[in-house]
Write a protein that holds these residues in place. Structure first.
Motif, PDB file in Angstrom:
ATOM      1  N   ASN A 170       0.829  -1.215   0.000  1.00 58.31           N
ATOM      2  CA  ASN A 170       0.000   0.000   0.000  1.00 58.31           C
ATOM      3  C   ASN A 170       0.855   1.252   0.000  1.00 58.31           C
ATOM      4  O   ASN A 170       0.561   2.240  -0.685  1.00 58.31           O
ATOM      5  N   ALA A 171       1.909   1.224   0.826  1.00 62.88           N
ATOM      6  CA  ALA A 171       2.801   2.385   0.876  1.00 62.88           C
ATOM      7  C   ALA A 171       3.465   2.615  -0.467  1.00 62.88           C
ATOM      8  O   ALA A 171       3.597   3.749  -0.943  1.00 62.88           O
ATOM      9  N   LEU A 172       3.885   1.507  -1.107  1.00 63.31           N
ATOM     10  CA  LEU A 172       4.520   1.627  -2.408  1.00 63.31           C
ATOM     11  C   LEU A 172       3.556   2.201  -3.448  1.00 63.31           C
ATOM     12  O   LEU A 172       3.915   3.052  -4.263  1.00 63.31           O
ATOM     13  N   LEU A 173       2.304   1.731  -3.401  1.00 64.74           N
ATOM     14  CA  LEU A 173       1.309   2.262  -4.331  1.00 64.74           C
ATOM     15  C   LEU A 173       1.092   3.757  -4.126  1.00 64.74           C
ATOM     16  O   LEU A 173       0.881   4.503  -5.084  1.00 64.74           O
ATOM     17  N   SER A 174       1.119   4.201  -2.840  1.00 67.13           N
ATOM     18  CA  SER A 174       0.953   5.621  -2.556  1.00 67.13           C
ATOM     19  C   SER A 174       2.068   6.434  -3.181  1.00 67.13           C
ATOM     20  O   SER A 174       1.851   7.500  -3.757  1.00 67.13           O
ATOM     21  N   VAL A 175       3.301   5.940  -3.036  1.00 65.29           N
ATOM     22  CA  VAL A 175       4.438   6.660  -3.611  1.00 65.29           C
ATOM     23  C   VAL A 175       4.325   6.698  -5.123  1.00 65.29           C
ATOM     24  O   VAL A 175       4.562   7.713  -5.783  1.00 65.29           O
ATOM     25  N   ILE A 176       3.948   5.524  -5.724  1.00 66.98           N
ATOM     26  CA  ILE A 176       3.788   5.470  -7.172  1.00 66.98           C
ATOM     27  C   ILE A 176       2.735   6.474  -7.634  1.00 66.98           C
ATOM     28  O   ILE A 176       2.895   7.162  -8.640  1.00 66.98           O
ATOM     29  N   HIS A 177       1.632   6.592  -6.827  1.00 73.45           N
ATOM     30  CA  HIS A 177       0.554   7.525  -7.190  1.00 73.45           C
ATOM     31  C   HIS A 177       1.056   8.961  -7.256  1.00 73.45           C
ATOM     32  O   HIS A 177       0.619   9.758  -8.088  1.00 73.45           O
ATOM     33  N   LEU A 178       2.016   9.289  -6.356  1.00 77.96           N
ATOM     34  CA  LEU A 178       2.514  10.655  -6.315  1.00 77.96           C
ATOM     35  C   LEU A 178       3.332  11.002  -7.550  1.00 77.96           C
ATOM     36  O   LEU A 178       3.418  12.162  -7.949  1.00 77.96           O
ATOM     37  N   VAL A 179       3.964  10.009  -8.140  1.00 76.32           N
ATOM     38  CA  VAL A 179       4.876  10.320  -9.237  1.00 76.32           C
ATOM     39  C   VAL A 179       4.363   9.806 -10.571  1.00 76.32           C
ATOM     40  O   VAL A 179       5.066   9.823 -11.559  1.00 76.32           O
ATOM     41  N   GLU A 180       3.124   9.316 -10.579  1.00 73.89           N
ATOM     42  CA  GLU A 180       2.611   8.811 -11.842  1.00 73.89           C
ATOM     43  C   GLU A 180       2.268   9.964 -12.768  1.00 73.89           C
ATOM     44  O   GLU A 180       2.458  11.140 -12.442  1.00 73.89           O
ATOM     45  N   ALA A 181       1.722   9.653 -13.924  1.00 72.47           N
ATOM     46  CA  ALA A 181       1.667  10.593 -15.040  1.00 72.47           C
ATOM     47  C   ALA A 181       0.899  11.871 -14.758  1.00 72.47           C
ATOM     48  O   ALA A 181       1.073  12.852 -15.476  1.00 72.47           O
ATOM     49  N   ASP A 182       0.015  11.929 -13.738  1.00 74.00           N
ATOM     50  CA  ASP A 182      -0.758  13.147 -13.541  1.00 74.00           C
ATOM     51  C   ASP A 182       0.051  14.235 -12.856  1.00 74.00           C
ATOM     52  O   ASP A 182      -0.444  15.322 -12.627  1.00 74.00           O
ATOM     53  N   TRP A 183       1.312  13.975 -12.516  1.00 72.50           N
ATOM     54  CA  TRP A 183       2.210  14.993 -11.970  1.00 72.50           C
ATOM     55  C   TRP A 183       3.241  15.369 -13.028  1.00 72.50           C
ATOM     56  O   TRP A 183       3.822  14.512 -13.688  1.00 72.50           O
ATOM     57  N   ASN A 184       3.470  16.671 -13.192  1.00 74.98           N
ATOM     58  CA  ASN A 184       4.531  17.164 -14.067  1.00 74.98           C
ATOM     59  C   ASN A 184       5.809  17.335 -13.263  1.00 74.98           C
ATOM     60  O   ASN A 184       5.772  17.536 -12.043  1.00 74.98           O
ATOM     61  N   THR A 185       6.965  17.290 -13.923  1.00 78.24           N
ATOM     62  CA  THR A 185       8.250  17.501 -13.264  1.00 78.24           C
ATOM     63  C   THR A 185       8.782  18.868 -13.669  1.00 78.24           C
ATOM     64  O   THR A 185       8.950  19.168 -14.860  1.00 78.24           O
ATOM     65  N   GLY A 186       9.042  19.688 -12.661  1.00 75.13           N
ATOM     66  CA  GLY A 186       9.517  21.035 -12.911  1.00 75.13           C
ATOM     67  C   GLY A 186      11.023  21.131 -12.858  1.00 75.13           C
ATOM     68  O   GLY A 186      11.726  20.194 -12.473  1.00 75.13           O
ATOM     69  N   ASP A 187      11.547  22.313 -13.243  1.00 73.30           N
ATOM     70  CA  ASP A 187      12.981  22.574 -13.258  1.00 73.30           C
ATOM     71  C   ASP A 187      13.537  22.470 -11.840  1.00 73.30           C
ATOM     72  O   ASP A 187      13.108  23.189 -10.940  1.00 73.30           O
ATOM     73  N   GLY A 188      14.456  21.561 -11.639  1.00 75.88           N
ATOM     74  CA  GLY A 188      15.005  21.341 -10.308  1.00 75.88           C
ATOM     75  C   GLY A 188      14.514  20.074  -9.664  1.00 75.88           C
ATOM     76  O   GLY A 188      15.005  19.675  -8.620  1.00 75.88           O
ATOM     77  N   GLY A 189      13.502  19.436 -10.260  1.00 74.76           N
ATOM     78  CA  GLY A 189      13.065  18.147  -9.767  1.00 74.76           C
ATOM     79  C   GLY A 189      11.785  18.144  -8.959  1.00 74.76           C
ATOM     80  O   GLY A 189      11.354  17.095  -8.472  1.00 74.76           O
ATOM     81  N   PHE A 190      11.105  19.292  -8.776  1.00 75.09           N
ATOM     82  CA  PHE A 190       9.844  19.285  -8.034  1.00 75.09           C
ATOM     83  C   PHE A 190       8.717  18.763  -8.922  1.00 75.09           C
ATOM     84  O   PHE A 190       8.781  18.844 -10.156  1.00 75.09           O
ATOM     85  N   ASN A 191       7.672  18.179  -8.293  1.00 77.68           N
ATOM     86  CA  ASN A 191       6.496  17.699  -9.027  1.00 77.68           C
ATOM     87  C   ASN A 191       5.334  18.674  -8.850  1.00 77.68           C
ATOM     88  O   ASN A 191       5.132  19.224  -7.765  1.00 77.68           O
ATOM     89  N   TRP A 192       4.541  18.878  -9.911  1.00 75.16           N
ATOM     90  CA  TRP A 192       3.430  19.819  -9.837  1.00 75.16           C
ATOM     91  C   TRP A 192       2.329  19.403 -10.805  1.00 75.16           C
ATOM     92  O   TRP A 192       2.549  18.632 -11.734  1.00 75.16           O
TER      93      TRP A 192
END
Length: 643
Positions: free
Chosen positions: A10-32
């Protein structure tokens, strides 16, 4: 063991959810991503523009204590801090909001985030390295704090802001977008149709469009629209079916920005102000424009805004608004007091005529703002009907009735506003209205001449000169108490009376004035056989006056009526002496008196006798001078005759 695998999964799925395709990666490595929010956990904010909103992520990285961020309301970058990833909320803030997070600050491995020198040529250039990547270049100023950055976003406790080349410490200011400068001549928002008020039929679609022409590139990048709609719609989204009926669109090109609001199947309860507001707030060129829309329905001529049918108003509140408004400008609104809950008898009364048209009414009315209760009183408790009349047709319904609850106490004096004279009767009234569970009978106490503590009055066995009556009325879980305190034959003093009951306390003060002025000695001088009167004004009809002479009760004649007593003097020998009239007042039971000193003309002081003797001697000398003069004249005449 299997349960541990499940938890880990479950924890792994949560982390995957945070970085899956609906998040963009900004300059410097932040997700938005757009149109989202992380409520709470704020540690500071910095103003940005819509065009530079992705800088919010870089600024968050450059503050070591910032773990996630949001750009949106009032065009600010809000920095946030939390030990673990918070839940995300999806929103629609005019399609400009973004939210994001710094992935490595929620990880288990420590990462070196710090300011470092980026040039060996001087001590004024440094950059912030987040996750070992250069994120932001800033200017460092040795021994001087950067108030703009650190007043709004507190630095991480214990961390250095910037390490200079020489090893000393300084503070760093991120390079922020400058606030755009606007020309002197400004454009204004235009609303289409351009009308101050508008009438539409219920069941049709309301469409409003706002247009603004940009003056420069800064405005094109920074400006946007926001809408405000009547309170009933925003406070009752389910009842008003707002999600299905309301649509807002936003658009812009190189020269203009536009926004259109559509409200389908308009209802009478949609009546009110529709506002188009420019953001960011505060610039003259993007002030709010509004249009007042009447949604006419001949079966709902008036509406109560925000579904306010049971209204609690603090006692004594002034100009309290109750938004009963018409759905057409030609509707005549009247207010009927259907049932007064403080009417003691049978609690049944004839409905009062229109309170709005009554010039002595406690109510006022404006078509767009509705009703105002001028000053809330106990007798305003009850049921009211707000009625509309249009083309001789009158409509009212359950939805235009409302109930007022005004809890409180009223302490009054019913015998007048001026201070009473001694011997007068004074009547005080104390009324309370409250929930029955919080109600209890009023209790009275008093203080005289501000001396000592308040004296509690025993209602069963009150002091002499005081009488108390009490009434109680219960109706629908609320209780009205009405108490009257009667004070008979009051003495000249300063009084404060207090009433306590049903969680309320009120004081009332007044002073009783003397009829005879003061009680000092009054001197009377008799003249022989000339009649004079000694007069005492007692004030009270019930008080009995006694007369005294030289300390003994007077046995002669005197005459008394309801307000005074007269002792006649005839100018005879033996009437001189010290006189006093005396009587007892009912409250607070003390004895009052007036003193007189009577003397006759034959008993004069030594000074007066000296004056008499002096006058006699002068008269004798005058006679002697006249006599000598006559003798000299006679002698001269005799001598003349002899010659």
């Amino acid at each position: 063991m299997s349960s541990l695998y499940i938890l880990f999964g479950n924890a792994l799925l949560s982390v995957i959810h945070l970085v899956e395709a609906d998040w963009n990666t900004g300059d410097g490595g932040f997700n938005w991503r757009t149109n989202c929010d992380f409520p709470g956990d704020d540690i500071g904010h910095i103003p940005l523009t819509v065009a530079t909103r992705e800088e919010c992520g870089r600024l968050c990285i450059s503050n070591p204590q910032c773990s996630h961020f949001v750009f949106g309301y009032l065009e600010n970058c809000y920095m946030k801090n939390a030990p673990s990833m918070p839940p995300r909320q999806d929103i629609d803030y005019e399609s400009i909001a973004i939210c994001g997070f710094i992935p490595w600050r929620f990880g288990s491995e420590p990462v070196s985030d710090d300011w470092k020198s980026i040039s060996g040529s001087g001590a004024h250039n440094c950059g912030f390295y987040g996750n070992n990547s250069l994120i932001l270049t800033a200017e460092c100023r040795q021994a001087q704090d950067c108030s703009f950055w650190y007043e709004q976003v507190p630095p991480t406790e214990g961390s250095s802001a910037c390490k200079l080349v020489d090893g000393s410490f300084g503070s760093c200011c991120p390079q922020l977008p400058k606030t755009p400068e606007f020309p002197q001549e400004t454009q204004y928002i235009t609303m289409i149709p351009d009308e101050r008020k508008r009438i539409i039929e219920a069941g049709t679609t309301l469409t409003l469009t706002c247009v603004y022409a940009f003056e420069d590139e800064n405005q094109r990048n920074a400006y946007n629209f926001s809408w405000e709609i009547p309170n009933y719609l925003t406070k009752n989204t389910e009842l008003s079916d707002l999600d299905n009926r309301l649509r807002k669109t936003f658009g812009r090109n190189e020269t203009h920005m536009t926004s259109t609001l559509s409200l389908a199947n308009a209802r009478a309860r949609d009546t009110g102000d529709f506002l188009c507001k420019g953001i960011p707030v505060g610039y003259k060129s993007i002030f709010t424009v509004n249009q007042y829309v009447y949604v006419f329905n001949d079966t709902e001529l008036v509406i109560l805004d925000a579904n306010e049918f049971y209204i609690v108003i603090p006692h004594g509140e002034t100009n309290y608004p109750i938004k009963c408004i018409p759905t057409h400008p030609d509707v005549n609104v009247s207010l009927i007091f259907e049932q007064q809950f403080t009417a003691i008898a049978k609690n049944i009364m004839e409905p009062k005529t229109d309170l709005i048209s009554d010039p002595n009414s406690n109510w006022s009315f404006e078509k767009r703002k509705g009703l105002k209760l001028k000053k809330a009183k106990i007798d305003d408790n009850g049921k009211f009907s707000c009625i509309g009349t249009y083309n001789n047709k009158k409509t009212s319904s359950l939805y235009s009735d409302f109930f007022l609850f005004v809890p409180g106490m009223e302490l009054t004096r019913s015998d007048g506003e001026d201070d009473p004279f001694e011997g007068s009767n004074v009547t005080l009234g104390c009324r309370t209205y409250q929930y029955t569970k919080n109600s209890y009978p009023p209790k009275w106490s008093y203080q005289i001449n501000r001396n000592g503590q308040m004296q509690i009055i025993d209602e069963i066995n009150p002091p002499e000169g005081i009488e108390i009556t009490s009434e109680k009325f219960d109706y629908e879980g609320k209780t009205l108490y009405e108490n009257q305190l009667y004070i008979f034959d009051i003495s000249p003093n300063a009084y404060t009376f207090q009433c306590q009951g049903s969680e309320f306390t009120e004081n009332i003060s007044f002073r009783s004035k003397e009829l005879n002025g003061d009680s000092q000695l009054k001197s009377i001088q008799l003249e022989k056989d000339i009649a004079q009167n000694l007069t005492c004004f007692k004030g009270s009809q019930n008080a009995r006056i006694k007369w005294f002479k030289d300390g003994k009760e007077y046995s002669g004649q005197f005459y008394s009526d309801d307000t005074s007593s007269i002792l006649p003097l005839q100018g005879k020998m033996g009437e001189n002496g010290k006189y006093a009239c005396q009587w007892k007042v009912s409250f607070p039971g003390d004895v009052k008196y007036r003193n007189f000193t009577v003397s006759d003309i034959d008993r004069v002081s030594e000074n007066d006798k000296t004056v008499v003797i002096a006058v006699s001697t002068t008269f004798a000398v005058l006679l002697l001078v006249i006599f000598i003069g006559l003798m000299i004249f006679a002698g001269v005449k005799f001598y003349y005759d002899k010659v």
